[in-house]
Design a protein around this motif. Structure first.
Motif, PDB file in Angstrom:
ATOM      1  N   ILE A  92       0.826  -1.259  -0.021  1.00 37.09           N
ATOM      2  CA  ILE A  92      -0.129   0.113  -0.057  1.00 37.09           C
ATOM      3  C   ILE A  92       0.865   1.297  -0.047  1.00 37.09           C
ATOM      4  O   ILE A  92       0.532   2.140  -0.628  1.00 37.09           O
ATOM      5  N   LEU A  93       1.927   1.306   0.761  1.00 36.46           N
ATOM      6  CA  LEU A  93       2.750   2.516   0.814  1.00 36.46           C
ATOM      7  C   LEU A  93       3.199   2.980  -0.750  1.00 36.46           C
ATOM      8  O   LEU A  93       3.389   3.816  -1.070  1.00 36.46           O
ATOM      9  N   ALA A  94       3.800   1.626  -1.290  1.00 31.38           N
ATOM     10  CA  ALA A  94       4.389   1.948  -2.709  1.00 31.38           C
ATOM     11  C   ALA A  94       3.321   2.388  -3.555  1.00 31.38           C
ATOM     12  O   ALA A  94       3.423   3.353  -4.446  1.00 31.38           O
ATOM     13  N   GLN A  95       2.009   2.031  -3.354  1.00 33.71           N
ATOM     14  CA  GLN A  95       0.954   2.188  -4.176  1.00 33.71           C
ATOM     15  C   GLN A  95       0.665   3.827  -4.020  1.00 33.71           C
ATOM     16  O   GLN A  95       0.411   4.435  -5.152  1.00 33.71           O
ATOM     17  N   VAL A  96       0.493   4.087  -2.994  1.00 34.14           N
ATOM     18  CA  VAL A  96       0.167   5.604  -2.481  1.00 34.14           C
ATOM     19  C   VAL A  96       1.393   6.436  -3.020  1.00 34.14           C
ATOM     20  O   VAL A  96       0.900   7.566  -3.354  1.00 34.14           O
ATOM     21  N   MET A  97       2.499   5.956  -3.018  1.00 35.94           N
ATOM     22  CA  MET A  97       3.478   6.989  -3.254  1.00 35.94           C
ATOM     23  C   MET A  97       3.360   7.250  -4.591  1.00 35.94           C
ATOM     24  O   MET A  97       3.727   8.132  -5.246  1.00 35.94           O
ATOM     25  N   ASP A  98       3.131   6.272  -5.695  1.00 31.87           N
ATOM     26  CA  ASP A  98       2.961   6.119  -6.987  1.00 31.87           C
ATOM     27  C   ASP A  98       1.794   7.158  -7.238  1.00 31.87           C
ATOM     28  O   ASP A  98       1.582   7.882  -8.271  1.00 31.87           O
ATOM     29  N   PHE A  99       0.478   7.125  -6.504  1.00 32.55           N
ATOM     30  CA  PHE A  99      -0.483   7.869  -6.646  1.00 32.55           C
ATOM     31  C   PHE A  99      -0.435   9.263  -6.402  1.00 32.55           C
ATOM     32  O   PHE A  99      -0.871  10.100  -7.272  1.00 32.55           O
ATOM     33  N   ALA A 100       0.514   9.410  -5.376  1.00 30.63           N
ATOM     34  CA  ALA A 100       0.764  10.868  -5.086  1.00 30.63           C
ATOM     35  C   ALA A 100       2.096  11.702  -5.798  1.00 30.63           C
ATOM     36  O   ALA A 100       2.258  12.760  -5.815  1.00 30.63           O
ATOM     37  N   GLY A 101       2.799  10.786  -6.455  1.00 33.19           N
ATOM     38  CA  GLY A 101       4.046  11.039  -7.020  1.00 33.19           C
ATOM     39  C   GLY A 101       5.186  11.436  -5.951  1.00 33.19           C
ATOM     40  O   GLY A 101       5.793  12.762  -6.248  1.00 33.19           O
ATOM     41  N   THR A 102       5.205  10.907  -4.833  1.00 33.76           N
ATOM     42  CA  THR A 102       6.213  11.279  -3.909  1.00 33.76           C
ATOM     43  C   THR A 102       6.907  10.140  -3.172  1.00 33.76           C
ATOM     44  O   THR A 102       7.013   9.118  -3.837  1.00 33.76           O
ATOM     45  N   GLY A 103       7.672  10.512  -2.260  1.00 30.45           N
ATOM     46  CA  GLY A 103       8.475   9.723  -1.512  1.00 30.45           C
ATOM     47  C   GLY A 103       8.079   9.587   0.073  1.00 30.45           C
ATOM     48  O   GLY A 103       7.266  10.134   0.262  1.00 30.45           O
ATOM     49  N   GLU A 158      -4.151   2.567   3.624  1.00 30.47           N
ATOM     50  CA  GLU A 158      -5.307   1.528   3.207  1.00 30.47           C
ATOM     51  C   GLU A 158      -6.533   1.930   3.122  1.00 30.47           C
ATOM     52  O   GLU A 158      -7.234   1.869   2.480  1.00 30.47           O
ATOM     53  N   THR A 159      -6.784   2.889   4.348  1.00 32.29           N
ATOM     54  CA  THR A 159      -8.225   3.326   4.784  1.00 32.29           C
ATOM     55  C   THR A 159      -8.466   4.329   3.505  1.00 32.29           C
ATOM     56  O   THR A 159      -9.609   4.386   3.183  1.00 32.29           O
ATOM     57  N   HIS A 160      -7.517   5.110   2.974  1.00 34.05           N
ATOM     58  CA  HIS A 160      -7.887   6.269   2.223  1.00 34.05           C
ATOM     59  C   HIS A 160      -7.361   5.900   0.837  1.00 34.05           C
ATOM     60  O   HIS A 160      -7.076   6.848   0.015  1.00 34.05           O
ATOM     61  N   ARG A 161      -7.187   4.750   0.398  1.00 35.91           N
ATOM     62  CA  ARG A 161      -6.631   4.281  -0.917  1.00 35.91           C
ATOM     63  C   ARG A 161      -7.419   4.907  -1.994  1.00 35.91           C
ATOM     64  O   ARG A 161      -6.978   5.669  -2.870  1.00 35.91           O
ATOM     65  N   GLU A 162      -8.676   4.874  -1.852  1.00 30.37           N
ATOM     66  CA  GLU A 162      -9.770   5.391  -2.965  1.00 30.37           C
ATOM     67  C   GLU A 162      -9.488   6.887  -3.151  1.00 30.37           C
ATOM     68  O   GLU A 162      -9.453   7.438  -4.309  1.00 30.37           O
ATOM     69  N   ARG A 163      -9.049   7.702  -2.004  1.00 32.41           N
ATOM     70  CA  ARG A 163      -8.838   8.986  -2.150  1.00 32.41           C
ATOM     71  C   ARG A 163      -7.664   9.355  -2.758  1.00 32.41           C
ATOM     72  O   ARG A 163      -7.383  10.288  -3.930  1.00 32.41           O
ATOM     73  N   TYR A 164      -6.606   8.614  -2.540  1.00 33.25           N
ATOM     74  CA  TYR A 164      -5.243   8.797  -3.408  1.00 33.25           C
ATOM     75  C   TYR A 164      -5.494   8.586  -4.743  1.00 33.25           C
ATOM     76  O   TYR A 164      -4.697   9.035  -5.523  1.00 33.25           O
ATOM     77  N   GLU A 165      -6.134   7.361  -4.971  1.00 31.11           N
ATOM     78  CA  GLU A 165      -6.422   7.099  -6.463  1.00 31.11           C
ATOM     79  C   GLU A 165      -7.111   8.134  -7.369  1.00 31.11           C
ATOM     80  O   GLU A 165      -6.649   8.228  -8.338  1.00 31.11           O
ATOM     81  N   ALA A 166      -8.373   8.546  -6.565  1.00 32.14           N
ATOM     82  CA  ALA A 166      -8.696   9.872  -7.171  1.00 32.14           C
ATOM     83  C   ALA A 166      -8.014  11.021  -7.564  1.00 32.14           C
ATOM     84  O   ALA A 166      -7.753  11.715  -8.454  1.00 32.14           O
ATOM     85  N   PHE A 167      -6.945  11.131  -6.342  1.00 29.37           N
ATOM     86  CA  PHE A 167      -6.028  12.481  -6.571  1.00 29.37           C
ATOM     87  C   PHE A 167      -5.032  12.103  -7.685  1.00 29.37           C
ATOM     88  O   PHE A 167      -4.870  13.058  -8.708  1.00 29.37           O
ATOM     89  N   PHE A 168      -4.691  10.763  -8.144  1.00 31.54           N
ATOM     90  CA  PHE A 168      -3.936  10.506  -9.113  1.00 31.54           C
ATOM     91  C   PHE A 168      -4.608  10.640 -10.360  1.00 31.54           C
ATOM     92  O   PHE A 168      -3.979  11.087 -11.544  1.00 31.54           O
ATOM     93  N   ASP A 169      -5.992  10.010 -10.487  1.00 30.35           N
ATOM     94  CA  ASP A 169      -6.744  10.177 -11.645  1.00 30.35           C
ATOM     95  C   ASP A 169      -6.990  11.537 -12.098  1.00 30.35           C
ATOM     96  O   ASP A 169      -6.991  12.001 -13.230  1.00 30.35           O
ATOM     97  N   ALA A 170      -7.004  12.507 -11.053  1.00 30.20           N
ATOM     98  CA  ALA A 170      -7.445  14.021 -11.236  1.00 30.20           C
ATOM     99  C   ALA A 170      -5.970  14.794 -12.009  1.00 30.20           C
ATOM    100  O   ALA A 170      -5.922  15.722 -12.635  1.00 30.20           O
ATOM    101  N   ASN A 171      -4.920  14.115 -11.412  1.00 27.85           N
ATOM    102  CA  ASN A 171      -3.441  14.760 -11.666  1.00 27.85           C
ATOM    103  C   ASN A 171      -2.511  13.967 -12.480  1.00 27.85           C
ATOM    104  O   ASN A 171      -1.254  13.958 -12.490  1.00 27.85           O
ATOM    105  N   HIS A 172      -3.176  12.923 -13.023  1.00 30.86           N
ATOM    106  CA  HIS A 172      -2.515  11.847 -13.776  1.00 30.86           C
ATOM    107  C   HIS A 172      -1.228  12.572 -14.790  1.00 30.86           C
ATOM    108  O   HIS A 172      -0.213  11.898 -14.720  1.00 30.86           O
ATOM    109  N   ASP A 173      -1.526  13.275 -15.625  1.00 29.13           N
ATOM    110  CA  ASP A 173      -0.618  13.793 -16.439  1.00 29.13           C
ATOM    111  C   ASP A 173       0.582  14.535 -15.869  1.00 29.13           C
ATOM    112  O   ASP A 173       1.818  14.371 -16.138  1.00 29.13           O
TER     113      ASP A 173
END
Length: 156
Positions: A67-78, A114-129
């Motif tokens: 989950i940390l690796a996924q959220v790091m990717d979704f946010a583009g951060t470390g 893990e609890t907020h995965r969908e929120r991070y995924e939505a952030f990624f979808d909105a800021n994908h490019d």
């Protein structure tokens, strides 16, 4: 009143230079500096802030797919881990960097993500490019922060 951007515990605050505390990080010429003594007002009315630039922190790569690796990717951060056992998802190399999670013990941070995965995924979808182009994108914190905690703020 003069203020300075200060990263304290897990959030950016606007504080008077005289209110900086050892361990606080602040924006100095666009880069992070860590306070290591009491700021003093000089005779010319300018602040002298005993500080140093932090040593570069090794980039952590998490290939586990957890989950940390996924959220790091979704946010583009470390992930930044601190000496007190806490961790935060944030861009702290340049100031003021963006914060993508509260600062928590690593197991609690994993549960938070893990609890907020969908929120991070939505952030990624909105800021994908922008994220895929390597740009840092601000995220409005929705979690509560305790910027008055005095835990050390230096990574490592």
């Amino acid at each position: 009143m003069e203020t300075i951007k200060c990263f304290r515990y897990d959030q950016w605050l606007e504080v008077s230079p005289g209110d900086l505390k050892p361990g606080d990080q602040f924006n100095y010429e666009g880069r992070m500096a860590i306070v290591h003594g009491k700021p003093m007002l000089r005779d010319d009315g300018k602040w002298a802030i005993p500080a140093e630039r932090p040593e570069p922190v090794p980039i952590q790569v998490d290939l586990s797919g957890g989950i940390l690796a996924q959220v790091m990717d979704f946010a583009g951060t470390g992930l930044h881990e601190f000496r007190d056992g806490t961790a935060i998802l944030a861009d702290l190399e340049w100031a003021p960097g963006f914060v993508y999670s509260p600062r928590l013990p690593k197991a609690e941070l994993e549960a938070f993500c893990e609890t907020h995965r969908e929120r991070y995924e939505a952030f990624f979808d909105a800021n994908h490019d922008a994220i895929l182009a390597g740009e840092s994108v601000a995220m409005e914190p929705w979690w509560s922060s305790d910027g008055d905690k005095t835990a050390p703020t230096t990574a490592g």
